[in-house]
Design an enzyme around this catalytic site. Structure first.
Site, mmCIF file in Angstrom:
data_model
loop_
_atom_site.group_PDB
_atom_site.id
_atom_site.type_symbol
_atom_site.label_atom_id
_atom_site.label_comp_id
_atom_site.label_asym_id
_atom_site.label_seq_id
_atom_site.Cartn_x
_atom_site.Cartn_y
_atom_site.Cartn_z
ATOM 1 C CB SER A 1 -3.998 5.701 11.216
ATOM 2 O OG SER A 1 -3.323 5.552 9.996
HETATM 3 N N1 SAH Z 1 -1.116 9.354 9.010
HETATM 4 C C1 SAH Z 1 -2.193 9.605 8.052
HETATM 5 C C2 SAH Z 1 -2.340 8.424 7.130
HETATM 6 C C3 SAH Z 1 -3.172 8.697 5.901
HETATM 7 S S1 SAH Z 1 -3.456 7.317 4.826
HETATM 8 C C4 SAH Z 1 -3.460 9.835 8.863
HETATM 9 O O1 SAH Z 1 -3.623 9.185 9.896
HETATM 10 O O2 SAH Z 1 -4.296 10.652 8.451
HETATM 11 C C5 SAH Z 1 -1.998 7.314 3.828
HETATM 12 C C6 SAH Z 1 -1.847 8.415 2.823
HETATM 13 O O3 SAH Z 1 -0.669 8.149 2.051
HETATM 14 C C7 SAH Z 1 -2.966 8.577 1.804
HETATM 15 O O4 SAH Z 1 -3.515 9.858 1.923
HETATM 16 C C8 SAH Z 1 -2.263 8.418 0.441
HETATM 17 O O5 SAH Z 1 -2.767 9.274 -0.568
HETATM 18 C C9 SAH Z 1 -0.830 8.779 0.805
HETATM 19 N N2 SAH Z 1 0.243 8.287 -0.100
HETATM 20 C C10 SAH Z 1 0.306 7.095 -0.753
HETATM 21 N N3 SAH Z 1 1.442 7.016 -1.463
HETATM 22 C C11 SAH Z 1 2.124 8.182 -1.284
HETATM 23 C C12 SAH Z 1 3.372 8.689 -1.775
HETATM 24 N N4 SAH Z 1 4.157 7.988 -2.598
HETATM 25 N N5 SAH Z 1 3.752 9.927 -1.373
HETATM 26 C C13 SAH Z 1 2.971 10.664 -0.540
HETATM 27 N N6 SAH Z 1 1.787 10.230 -0.053
HETATM 28 C C14 SAH Z 1 1.362 9.006 -0.408
#
Ligand code: SAH
Length: 222
Positions: free
Chosen positions: A66
């Site tokens: 993000s």
């Molecule tokens: N705060 C993180 C956000 C990453 S994007 C950052 O800034 O790096 C969101 C992530 O959620 C993705 O990597 C995706 O694979 C994960 N995601 C989606 N659904 C999920 C679930 N049910 N359980 C765990 N992770 C999940």
């Protein structure tokens, strides 16, 4: 390159404070965390030089780290206390877990869940690189169902959900808080802050429009 990135990090954190993305009683702790943690360690090598642009950047799979202002919004909204137990669903790069760890301190417990194995390995590697692998636990799996029966003081959901998953509301301690984007992955999404009162009642507030990748898994968009 290190010096240049450090200068850019300081300038970015200053801007996030000036624009009040970093705010509230924890502002100075959040500022210190964002000054200490090297975002360049949480992006792909080819994007290192863009680490301090205030924008999301691609990470493995179709995920993104993000934008820094979004991390600041989460950290300012979630009212972290030292010693809090905190769960993040959608660990991605792992950086938000590290910021949270810096704010809740050594007595705090920080756990991340990531559903995509390639992203999970990326996060694990980033935590090792930055020296947080022993301080933060990352689990590979579907976080929409919660983690065992364990309850947390705060839960951060980092992928947009159809609604805040019930199992996660159940795993929130009384007096706790969830911050989560809710809405269509290809349409409008709103950041929601849900508080569970000491009596167990839930109260939700809207924090504004956002753009996140979809929550997958049992209580996600599948
Ligand atoms: N705060 C993180 C956000 C990453 S994007 C950052 O800034 O790096 C969101 C992530 O959620 C993705 O990597 C995706 O694979 C994960 N995601 C989606 N659904 C999920 C679930 N049910 N359980 C765990 N992770 C999940």
């Amino acid at each position: 390159m290190g010096d240049k990135l450090e200068k850019q990090r300081k300038a970015l954190v200053e801007r996030l404070s000036d624009y009040k993305y970093i705010r509230g009683p924890n502002a100075s702790k959040i500022r210190n965390a964002m000054l200490k943690v090297k975002r360049e360690d949480f992006v792909l090598p080819e994007h290192r030089f863009r680490a301090y642009e205030d924008t999301p950047l691609p990470i493995p799979s179709d995920a993104t780290i993000s934008a820094p202002h979004m991390h600041a919004i989460y950290l300012s909204a979630i009212d972290l206390r030292s010693g809090d137990s905190v769960l993040e669903i959608g660990a991605g790069s792992g950086i938000l877990l590290v910021y949270v760890k810096e704010v809740v301190g050594s007595k705090g417990e920080v756990v991340g869940v990531e559903i995509v194995s390639e992203v999970y390995r990326f996060a694990k590697n980033n935590l090792e690189k930055s020296g947080y692998d022993k301080k933060i636990k990352i689990i590979l799996g579907d976080g929409s169902k919660g983690v065992d029966k364990k309850k947390f003081d705060k839960i951060l959901i980092s992928a947009t959900c159809p609604e805040i998953p019930k199992p996660l509301i159940e795993r929130l301690k009384a007096g706790g808080m969830i911050v989560a984007p809710v809405g269509d992955p290809y349409g409008s999404q709103e950041l929601i802050c849900l508080e569970k009162t000491r009596q167990g009642k839930t109260i939700s507030r809207r924090l504004g429009s956002v753009v996140f990748v979809p929550l997958r898994g049992k209580h996600g968009w599948r």
